[in-house]
Design a protein around this motif. Sequence first.
Motif, PDB file in Angstrom:
ATOM      1  N   LYS A 163       0.896  -1.164   0.000  1.00  0.00           N
ATOM      2  CA  LYS A 163       0.000   0.000   0.000  1.00  0.00           C
ATOM      3  C   LYS A 163       0.925   1.201   0.000  1.00  0.00           C
ATOM      4  O   LYS A 163       1.674   1.417   0.948  1.00  0.00           O
ATOM      5  N   SER A 164       0.879   1.989  -1.071  1.00  0.00           N
ATOM      6  CA  SER A 164       1.966   2.952  -1.241  1.00  0.00           C
ATOM      7  C   SER A 164       1.755   4.296  -0.562  1.00  0.00           C
ATOM      8  O   SER A 164       2.688   5.071  -0.436  1.00  0.00           O
ATOM      9  N   ASN A 165       0.560   4.583  -0.134  1.00  0.00           N
ATOM     10  CA  ASN A 165       0.334   5.805   0.639  1.00  0.00           C
ATOM     11  C   ASN A 165      -0.676   5.520   1.742  1.00  0.00           C
ATOM     12  O   ASN A 165      -1.409   4.535   1.675  1.00  0.00           O
ATOM     13  N   TRP A 166      -0.733   6.407   2.694  1.00  0.00           N
ATOM     14  CA  TRP A 166      -1.732   6.374   3.761  1.00  0.00           C
ATOM     15  C   TRP A 166      -1.782   5.020   4.490  1.00  0.00           C
ATOM     16  O   TRP A 166      -2.854   4.554   4.871  1.00  0.00           O
ATOM     17  N   ALA A 167      -0.623   4.413   4.660  1.00  0.00           N
ATOM     18  CA  ALA A 167      -0.586   3.132   5.365  1.00  0.00           C
ATOM     19  C   ALA A 167      -0.583   3.418   6.863  1.00  0.00           C
ATOM     20  O   ALA A 167       0.368   3.966   7.394  1.00  0.00           O
ATOM     21  N   ARG A 168      -1.662   3.060   7.494  1.00  0.00           N
ATOM     22  CA  ARG A 168      -1.811   3.323   8.921  1.00  0.00           C
ATOM     23  C   ARG A 168      -2.407   2.076   9.526  1.00  0.00           C
ATOM     24  O   ARG A 168      -3.304   1.459   8.943  1.00  0.00           O
ATOM     25  N   ARG A 169      -1.937   1.702  10.695  1.00  0.00           N
ATOM     26  CA  ARG A 169      -2.389   0.434  11.298  1.00  0.00           C
ATOM     27  C   ARG A 169      -3.876   0.421  11.580  1.00  0.00           C
ATOM     28  O   ARG A 169      -4.455   1.445  11.924  1.00  0.00           O
ATOM     29  N   ILE A 170      -4.421  -0.761  11.468  1.00  0.00           N
ATOM     30  CA  ILE A 170      -5.829  -0.971  11.832  1.00  0.00           C
ATOM     31  C   ILE A 170      -5.798  -1.627  13.201  1.00  0.00           C
ATOM     32  O   ILE A 170      -5.659  -2.838  13.322  1.00  0.00           O
ATOM     33  N   ASP A 171      -5.857  -0.801  14.247  1.00  0.00           N
ATOM     34  CA  ASP A 171      -5.628  -1.357  15.574  1.00  0.00           C
ATOM     35  C   ASP A 171      -6.497  -0.748  16.671  1.00  0.00           C
ATOM     36  O   ASP A 171      -6.379  -1.105  17.836  1.00  0.00           O
ATOM     37  N   THR A 172      -7.346   0.218  16.297  1.00  0.00           N
ATOM     38  CA  THR A 172      -8.110   0.881  17.342  1.00  0.00           C
ATOM     39  C   THR A 172      -9.600   0.588  17.197  1.00  0.00           C
ATOM     40  O   THR A 172     -10.240   1.067  16.276  1.00  0.00           O
ATOM     41  N   PRO A 173     -10.128  -0.253  18.090  1.00  0.00           N
ATOM     42  CA  PRO A 173     -11.546  -0.572  17.959  1.00  0.00           C
ATOM     43  C   PRO A 173     -12.425   0.653  18.221  1.00  0.00           C
ATOM     44  O   PRO A 173     -11.956   1.578  18.875  1.00  0.00           O
ATOM     45  N   PRO A 174     -13.669   0.656  17.769  1.00  0.00           N
ATOM     46  CA  PRO A 174     -14.270  -0.426  16.987  1.00  0.00           C
ATOM     47  C   PRO A 174     -13.753  -0.464  15.556  1.00  0.00           C
ATOM     48  O   PRO A 174     -13.210   0.513  15.068  1.00  0.00           O
ATOM     49  N   PHE A 175     -13.976  -1.625  14.932  1.00  0.00           N
ATOM     50  CA  PHE A 175     -13.540  -1.829  13.549  1.00  0.00           C
ATOM     51  C   PHE A 175     -14.744  -1.746  12.615  1.00  0.00           C
ATOM     52  O   PHE A 175     -15.846  -2.139  12.990  1.00  0.00           O
ATOM     53  N   TYR A 176     -14.489  -1.227  11.438  1.00  0.00           N
ATOM     54  CA  TYR A 176     -15.583  -0.934  10.501  1.00  0.00           C
ATOM     55  C   TYR A 176     -15.413  -1.705   9.206  1.00  0.00           C
ATOM     56  O   TYR A 176     -14.282  -1.940   8.764  1.00  0.00           O
ATOM     57  N   ALA A 177     -16.545  -2.042   8.587  1.00  0.00           N
ATOM     58  CA  ALA A 177     -16.490  -2.659   7.259  1.00  0.00           C
ATOM     59  C   ALA A 177     -17.615  -2.132   6.379  1.00  0.00           C
ATOM     60  O   ALA A 177     -18.712  -1.839   6.864  1.00  0.00           O
ATOM     61  N   TYR A 178     -17.302  -1.957   5.108  1.00  0.00           N
ATOM     62  CA  TYR A 178     -18.328  -1.699   4.088  1.00  0.00           C
ATOM     63  C   TYR A 178     -18.189  -2.766   3.018  1.00  0.00           C
ATOM     64  O   TYR A 178     -17.083  -2.990   2.512  1.00  0.00           O
ATOM     65  N   PRO A 179     -19.286  -3.441   2.662  1.00  0.00           N
ATOM     66  CA  PRO A 179     -19.218  -4.423   1.583  1.00  0.00           C
ATOM     67  C   PRO A 179     -19.244  -3.702   0.231  1.00  0.00           C
ATOM     68  O   PRO A 179     -20.004  -2.750   0.054  1.00  0.00           O
ATOM     69  N   LEU A 180     -18.419  -4.133  -0.700  1.00  0.00           N
ATOM     70  CA  LEU A 180     -18.294  -3.433  -1.981  1.00  0.00           C
ATOM     71  C   LEU A 180     -18.637  -4.330  -3.170  1.00  0.00           C
ATOM     72  O   LEU A 180     -18.349  -5.526  -3.168  1.00  0.00           O
ATOM     73  N   ARG A 181     -19.246  -3.700  -4.168  1.00  0.00           N
ATOM     74  CA  ARG A 181     -19.478  -4.353  -5.450  1.00  0.00           C
ATOM     75  C   ARG A 181     -18.945  -3.432  -6.537  1.00  0.00           C
ATOM     76  O   ARG A 181     -18.803  -2.233  -6.323  1.00  0.00           O
ATOM     77  N   PRO A 182     -18.711  -3.977  -7.732  1.00  0.00           N
ATOM     78  CA  PRO A 182     -18.325  -3.091  -8.829  1.00  0.00           C
ATOM     79  C   PRO A 182     -19.524  -2.224  -9.229  1.00  0.00           C
ATOM     80  O   PRO A 182     -20.607  -2.758  -9.475  1.00  0.00           O
TER      81      PRO A 182
END
Lengths: 461, 366
Positions: A376-395
């Motif tokens: 990931k070439s930019n904006w690489a930041r750890r995913i470590d602080t809850p709560p965690f989020y998700a969005y389901p994606l389609r084309p």
Amino acid sequence: METSGYDIVVVGAGNAALCSAITASEMGKKVLVLEKAPENQRGGNSKFTRNFRIAHEKGWNGFTQEYSGDEFLSDIRKVTSGISSSEMTRYVVDNSGEAVNWASAHGTKWQKALRSTLHLDRTNLFILGGGKALLNTYFRYLGKFRNCRIVYDSELIKMNVENNTFQSLTASIQGHNVEIKGDAVILGSGGFESNLNILREAWGDATDNFIIRGTSQNTGVPLMEMIRHGAASVGEKNDGHMVGVDARSPKYEGGIVTRVDSVIFGIVVNKFAKRFFDEGYDIWPKRYAISGKLIARQPDQIAFSIFDSKSWGMFIPPLYPPIVENSIETLADRIGLNPDELRKTVTEYNAACPEAPGFDFSGLDGHGTGNIEPAKSNWARRIDTPPFYAYPLRPGLTFTYFGLKVDSQSRVTDVSGNPFNNIWAAGEIMAGNILNNGYLGGLGMTIGTLFGITAGKEASS
Amino acid sequence: MSGEFNIFSDKDKFMEDAVRQFTICNSCRYCEGYCPVWPEVHSGNIVTRNDVLYYSNLCYDHRDCYYACPYVPGTHEFNINIPEVTRKIRRETYEELTYNVSGSPLKKTAISLALVVPVILGWFFAFNNIYSPGPVSFYKLVPKYPLIAVSSLLSVYLVSMLAVAGIRYRKLILNGLDNGNATAAVLPGVTTLLGVLAHKWFRNIHYPGGKESNIRLGFHLMIFYGFLMALLSTTLGFIYEDLLGIPSPFPFYSPVVIAGITGGSMLTVGSLLGLAARLSSRRTQGFMTVESFDFLLILEFLVVALTGLLTLLFRYTAGTEYVYLALLIHYSAIYTMYITAPFSTNILHVVVRLMSLNRFDNHNIP
Ligand SMILES: Cc1cc2nc3c(=O)[nH]c(=O)nc-3n(C[C@H](O)[C@H](O)[C@H](O)COP(=O)(O)OP(=O)(O)OC[C@H]3O[C@@H](n4cnc5c(N)ncnc54)[C@H](O)[C@@H]3O)c2cc1C
């Protein structure tokens, strides 16, 4: 209604078609506009738009910074791998300001760049109220011309062309087939993005999982009719502008609200909880226009954008709520992924994130991951602080690039390079002449306006 | 903080849907430049019920957003119709702020007439000395001190009712917003007041038909400034007579009379225009009902203004009886207006709109 005696028949009632119809009406021609949609759903993809891309100087229409023609041109080259017709591209860039002037002169109003669209505020001018407001203004203006008639619920189903000359067309008007004659025809009927059958030829079963972001009307019949009559084409049928949209969106017409802007803030995984592309890749418009295609190539065309509470609130929230959980594992459970796999992917990604991320969304921050595939070439930041989020994606398919080859007067040309005598095309149906395999936000309206005017003028003279 | 506001508690579905609609708006943002509502919607991440109550009371019902929206009912499954949502919520807000006392206009009329008519008639018979010698004087109908006493009482009543509504609005809605400190000042700031005086947000409203027009600007200006002129006339009259010792009645070129005639005429024309516009909007815009409009209050305005004008006119043209008759109706109408005003959407909206705009201005300092 009269079925003959028209100087110009305009097919469609989106931005490009209306620009043609207005131009021809102003020149005193007898114009018939055929719109496939019923009146309350008129306006094609154009009614979902929000801005125009234009080259401009500082201070023009309230812009605080310059966007030079050269920069505009180089942005187009970046997204089109350089094979776009350079003469027409140059024309669009040089005259882009005219598109806006014309729209203003015909009643369009503008507004400051919308909140959280900062990456566009230097290059794009936003329509007050968006595309439907612009079209309403055009329709109202057109209503004043007694020499122009608009009929709704009227779909072009057949073109009759002989010796490279348009003779007549058959339209299904409120369910009745009617043959209509005119001296010239302008096709402003968009691409074929709403035609699942043609899409299936190009994309196979993946089509079932596509979401069509714009109108359901653009089935590409006029386009394919011209191809049948020997018109030359540009672009590939399996090429289109596709972005990641919320998987819960309606099949058609979700418009702008279904897009998910969270992608760059975390990672995107497929149904096997594996990352599959560089989420921090290159400039905004370019990445934006490819994310959908990448998802289209994943199994079952499903993906999930995953991020943590540090990023919530940093982007325009999509219309559906995020899926939120306090651990990666429960999040995985909720979205139907293997919890161990997702945990593994997140752990690997976190380990590859730089120690001090110095996250800066306002530009490419250069804070990429270390040794990991894909990087990931930019904006690489750890995913470590809850709560965690998700969005389901389609084309989410915005529009297709495959279209009619036109000359610089926007006249449709045949496979041997000769123009059809009285057939013009404007808008999405010919945008592939400028953008055959990439897209820059805001170009569709600029192209449609400029070539809509050109076609209207040429067909009238 | 905001928890107790139970507007729509029994109409959960409606509020849930209102939140859904505004959430879609927040992910679209195309309407941002139209009116104060949208920058407020777009400044937050998630939309809460409390937010929706505030947005609704900030809404001027321009309907630009409705016409620009590709998601309106009948064309799209998202079914977005913000003017419809906000209009219903405004209505409910006013009910809530007045402890649901307002009830139906009919009830209001009955109550106020019952209260007012006997009082006026009582005075009329008690202080019936209009035929006593000397020039026409309003105090012959109702003597000065009872008149001042009742007027003061009613003014105190009106102001406190509106203050209560304002305090409740602040407590129940504004304080519950994110960025609560933007609510800050109780009294509206200069920017807000100037904006209100200039009718800043009244241009190009889709009203009474689907097209943009300045009809609402026109009649609102006339009612707004007509009302202020009438108030000015009354105040001037008081100053002339009680502070400067110039006895009434005043000649027609006196500022008191000029302000009175101007104010009365503006109120009359404004009210008539307003009524006509409402009636025609009901015909042209089927999806908008007229419920948010207080016909009663406008009728009261009209009666007050007309009888005020007639009183003046008769003074120069007709017999004394006519002057006193017009004046009697004038007084009755004014008192009825006073009593019903705190329950009228048209008066409540002054308080609620002013406070909402003030919050908006504080929140959006350039
Ligand atoms: C969600 C979304 C957002 C977008 N945002 C932007 C933006 O901000 N800026 C930008 O520049 N571009 C944007 N685009 C792209 C833009 O919409 C298109 O480039 C542009 O609208 C094309 O205009 P057009 O007039 O060629 O086609 P359309 O607007 O699609 O019009 C086609 C018309 O033809 C009619 N039609 C189709 N088939 C027939 C037939 N057989 N007979 C009769 N009529 C027919 C349709 O009903 C319609 O009226 C966006 C697209 C989408 C989907």
